[in-house]
Design a protein around this motif. Structure first.
Motif, short mmCIF file in Angstrom:
data_model
loop_
_atom_site.label_atom_id
_atom_site.label_comp_id
_atom_site.label_asym_id
_atom_site.label_seq_id
_atom_site.Cartn_x
_atom_site.Cartn_y
_atom_site.Cartn_z
N ILE A 304 1.34 -1.58 0.15
CA ILE A 304 -0.10 -0.29 -0.05
C ILE A 304 1.00 1.28 -0.39
CG2 ILE A 304 -1.77 1.35 1.26
CD1 ILE A 304 -2.01 -0.80 2.96
N VAL A 305 0.90 2.50 -1.14
CA VAL A 305 1.72 3.25 -1.38
C VAL A 305 1.17 4.17 -0.14
CG1 VAL A 305 3.20 4.81 -2.72
CG2 VAL A 305 2.94 2.42 -3.42
N ALA A 306 1.14 4.50 0.66
CA ALA A 306 0.39 5.95 1.22
C ALA A 306 0.60 6.41 2.49
CB ALA A 306 -1.18 5.64 1.47
N ASP A 307 0.51 7.30 2.49
CA ASP A 307 0.71 7.66 4.78
C ASP A 307 0.45 7.16 6.06
OD1 ASP A 307 1.16 9.10 6.71
OD2 ASP A 307 1.06 10.92 5.55
N LEU A 308 0.99 6.45 6.68
CA LEU A 308 0.51 5.32 7.45
C LEU A 308 -0.30 6.30 8.49
CD1 LEU A 308 1.96 5.33 10.47
CD2 LEU A 308 4.26 5.23 9.67
N PHE A 309 -0.23 7.38 8.29
CA PHE A 309 -2.02 7.62 9.04
C PHE A 309 -2.77 8.14 9.16
CE2 PHE A 309 3.31 9.58 11.08
CZ PHE A 309 2.71 8.60 12.28
N GLN A 310 -2.66 7.60 7.10
CA GLN A 310 -3.87 8.01 6.96
C GLN A 310 -4.65 6.01 6.84
OE1 GLN A 310 -3.27 9.64 3.61
NE2 GLN A 310 -3.55 12.26 4.29
N ALA A 311 -3.31 5.23 6.24
CA ALA A 311 -3.82 3.56 5.79
C ALA A 311 -4.13 3.36 7.01
CB ALA A 311 -2.76 3.38 4.78
N VAL A 312 -3.22 3.71 8.16
CA VAL A 312 -3.96 2.62 9.27
C VAL A 312 -4.83 2.80 9.56
CG1 VAL A 312 -2.81 1.77 11.42
CG2 VAL A 312 -1.24 2.02 9.85
N PRO A 313 -5.44 3.66 10.37
CA PRO A 313 -7.24 4.15 10.76
C PRO A 313 -7.82 3.72 9.57
CG PRO A 313 -5.17 6.42 10.95
CD PRO A 313 -4.54 5.47 10.04
N LEU A 314 -7.57 4.11 8.21
CA LEU A 314 -8.83 3.43 7.86
C LEU A 314 -8.81 1.94 7.71
CD1 LEU A 314 -10.38 4.94 5.79
CD2 LEU A 314 -8.35 4.06 4.22
N LEU A 315 -7.83 0.66 7.73
CA LEU A 315 -7.46 -0.02 8.26
C LEU A 315 -8.61 -1.03 9.19
CD1 LEU A 315 -4.06 -1.46 6.74
CD2 LEU A 315 -6.51 -2.47 5.44
N THR A 316 -7.96 -0.02 10.27
CA THR A 316 -8.99 0.09 11.48
C THR A 316 -10.62 -0.03 11.31
OG1 THR A 316 -6.60 0.18 12.56
CG2 THR A 316 -9.20 0.23 14.31
N THR A 317 -10.56 0.51 10.38
CA THR A 317 -12.37 0.82 10.59
C THR A 317 -12.75 0.24 9.55
OG1 THR A 317 -11.99 3.67 10.64
CG2 THR A 317 -13.83 2.92 10.15
N GLU A 318 -12.07 -0.73 9.22
CA GLU A 318 -12.68 -1.10 7.74
C GLU A 318 -12.69 -2.65 8.29
OE1 GLU A 318 -14.30 -0.93 4.87
OE2 GLU A 318 -13.46 1.12 5.40
N PHE A 319 -11.64 -3.36 9.38
CA PHE A 319 -11.62 -4.19 10.05
C PHE A 319 -12.24 -4.30 11.29
CE2 PHE A 319 -6.84 -5.34 8.37
CZ PHE A 319 -7.05 -6.29 7.80
N LYS A 320 -13.26 -3.32 11.44
CA LYS A 320 -14.18 -3.65 13.01
C LYS A 320 -15.41 -3.22 11.95
CE LYS A 320 -13.11 -0.62 16.20
NZ LYS A 320 -12.81 1.01 16.30
N LYS A 321 -15.54 -2.83 10.79
CA LYS A 321 -16.92 -3.47 10.15
C LYS A 321 -17.13 -4.42 9.75
CE LYS A 321 -17.23 1.15 7.68
NZ LYS A 321 -17.05 2.12 6.56
N LEU A 322 -15.98 -4.60 8.92
CA LEU A 322 -15.65 -6.24 8.59
C LEU A 322 -16.45 -7.43 10.10
CD1 LEU A 322 -13.29 -6.42 6.17
CD2 LEU A 322 -15.47 -7.57 5.96
N LEU A 323 -15.09 -7.41 10.84
CA LEU A 323 -15.32 -8.11 12.33
C LEU A 323 -15.97 -8.17 12.70
CD1 LEU A 323 -11.16 -8.70 12.58
CD2 LEU A 323 -12.61 -10.34 10.86
N GLN A 324 -16.46 -7.04 12.92
CA GLN A 324 -18.30 -6.74 14.31
C GLN A 324 -19.00 -6.62 14.19
OE1 GLN A 324 -16.50 -3.54 16.89
NE2 GLN A 324 -14.28 -4.99 17.27
N GLY A 325 -19.27 -6.60 12.61
CA GLY A 325 -20.49 -6.95 11.79
C GLY A 325 -20.97 -4.96 11.30
#
Ligand SMILES: Cc1cc2nc3c(=O)[nH]c(=O)nc-3n(C[C@H](O)[C@H](O)[C@H](O)COP(=O)(O)OP(=O)(O)OC[C@H]3O[C@@H](n4cnc5c(N)ncnc54)[C@H](O)[C@@H]3O)c2cc1C
Length: 325
Positions: A304-325
């Protein structure tokens, strides 16, 4: 004899994954030299551990039950291991290249006058003898070690082989080993565990790791947030550790821990050879880096070519949606 003897490390009443790994590779080697895999265990209250070792393939478990050896002690453990080797008469002895194993095995090799290969990542049988491969120069080159002694000792880098699965109904015969410890010159008084309720990095199935680019210890919290959502441990590069952003026990690499998770997410880590030496065996590597030319991308399965300060919180949000329904 043509048996393989492994030293089983344990913690909090549980056999460590490294011992299951040694039983797995030990079993393969033993079958090639016409013998069986056996284990040894040191401490107190060993019955459950012996059952566990049996279910992972140990045919016999040499047990040194001794109140003085409930905590690690170089001289005491060396006497115990040497006594077990003399009783079991294996041709190969394997221990984990953990801090304990690396401290212990050279002393045992000197005591028994046997050949030793330390920190090996591959083991084969060649003409009936052990051929051990160990990385040198941070994994840039590999050295093959052969033995001139009948007894062959090797410490095995954790996570170099799989651990195998327990088989119900498989049991080990317990063989007590009596050791005269004499007066031990020093004793460990207390072992203080680091404060973490996450699995140790060497045992973790998923790791989120951060580099110098995190810029502060406080910023590491975005990695912990992602790790909490997916159930991962958190690691760090040496540059992050040296900068004081993370404690040393989180360091992954040549002078840190060697890990073998199913998923390794490297956040703002350049991919220096010394870091790769610790995580290159991860099953799936995801790299987040704003520099498309960063060397880590040559090792990553997903980049992922990106600024981690944007990419990591985005991944957290998306994983949360996926895993916690
Ligand atoms: C003998 C020896 C032993 C060593 N042992 C180890 C070891 O065990 N473990 C280890 O890790 N290193 C070890 N090193 C150090 C190693 O050589 C590197 O210096 C270190 O790994 C670099 O860490 P880093 O990738 O975090 O930092 P850097 O090399 O500074 O890389 C930072 C990366 O982050 C990227 N970046 C910056 N800002 C952002 C952002 N906002 N978003 C996304 N990406 C960003 C940059 O493009 C760069 O690729 C050792 C060195 C020596 C000499």
């Amino acid at each position: 004899m043509s048996n393989v003897l492994i030293l089983a490390e344990h913690e909090n009443g549980r056999v460590k994954k490294s011992a299951h790994e040694l039983l797995n590779i030990g079993q393969k080697l033993a079958s090639q030299i016409g013998g069986q895999v056996e284990a040894m265990v040191i401490g107190q209250g060993l019955n459950d551990l012996i059952q566990d070792l049996g279910s992972f393939g140990a045919k016999k478990v040499y047990a040194v039950e001794n109140a003085q050896l409930t905590k690690y002690n170089t001289v005491g453990f060396a006497k115990a291991l040497a006594a077990s080797v003399e009783q079991a008469k294996p041709s190969i002895v394997l221990v984990s290249a953990s801090p304990l194993g690396k401290d212990l095995l050279p002393r045992v090799a000197a005591k028994l006058g046997s050949g030793l290969a330390n920190d090996v990542t591959d083991l084969k049988i060649n003409n009936g003898k052990l051929l051990a491969t160990r990385p040198v120069y941070s994994g840039k080159a590999l050295v093959d070690v052969t033995f001139n002694t009948d007894l062959q000792l090797a410490s095995v880098r954790p996570n170099s082989f799989g651990a195998g699965e327990p088989q119900s109904g498989q049991t080990a015969q317990m063989v007590p080993v009596a050791v005269d410890l004499g007066t031990l010159p020093a004793m460990m008084k207390e072992l203080v565990q680091g404060k973490s309720d996450r699995p140790d990095l060497t045992e973790a199935e998923m790791i989120v790791s951060g580099g110098r680019s995190l810029k502060s210890a406080d910023n590491f919290k975005i990695l912990f947030e992602l790790a909490d959502v997916i159930g991962a441990s958190v690691g760090a590069s040496r540059a992050a550790v040296d900068s004081g952003y993370a404690p040393h026990d989180m360091q992954v690499g040549q002078t840190g821990k060697v890990v073998n998770p199913k998923l390794y997410i490297a956040c703002g880590i350049s991919g220096a050879i010394q870091h790769l030496a610790g995580m290159r065996n991860s099953k799936v590597i995801v790299a987040i880096n704003k520099d498309p030319e960063a060397p880590i991308f040559t090792k990553a399965d997903y980049g992922i070519v990106a600024d981690l300060f944007q990419a990591v919180p985005l991944l957290t949000t998306e994983f949360k949606k996926l895993l916690q329904g």
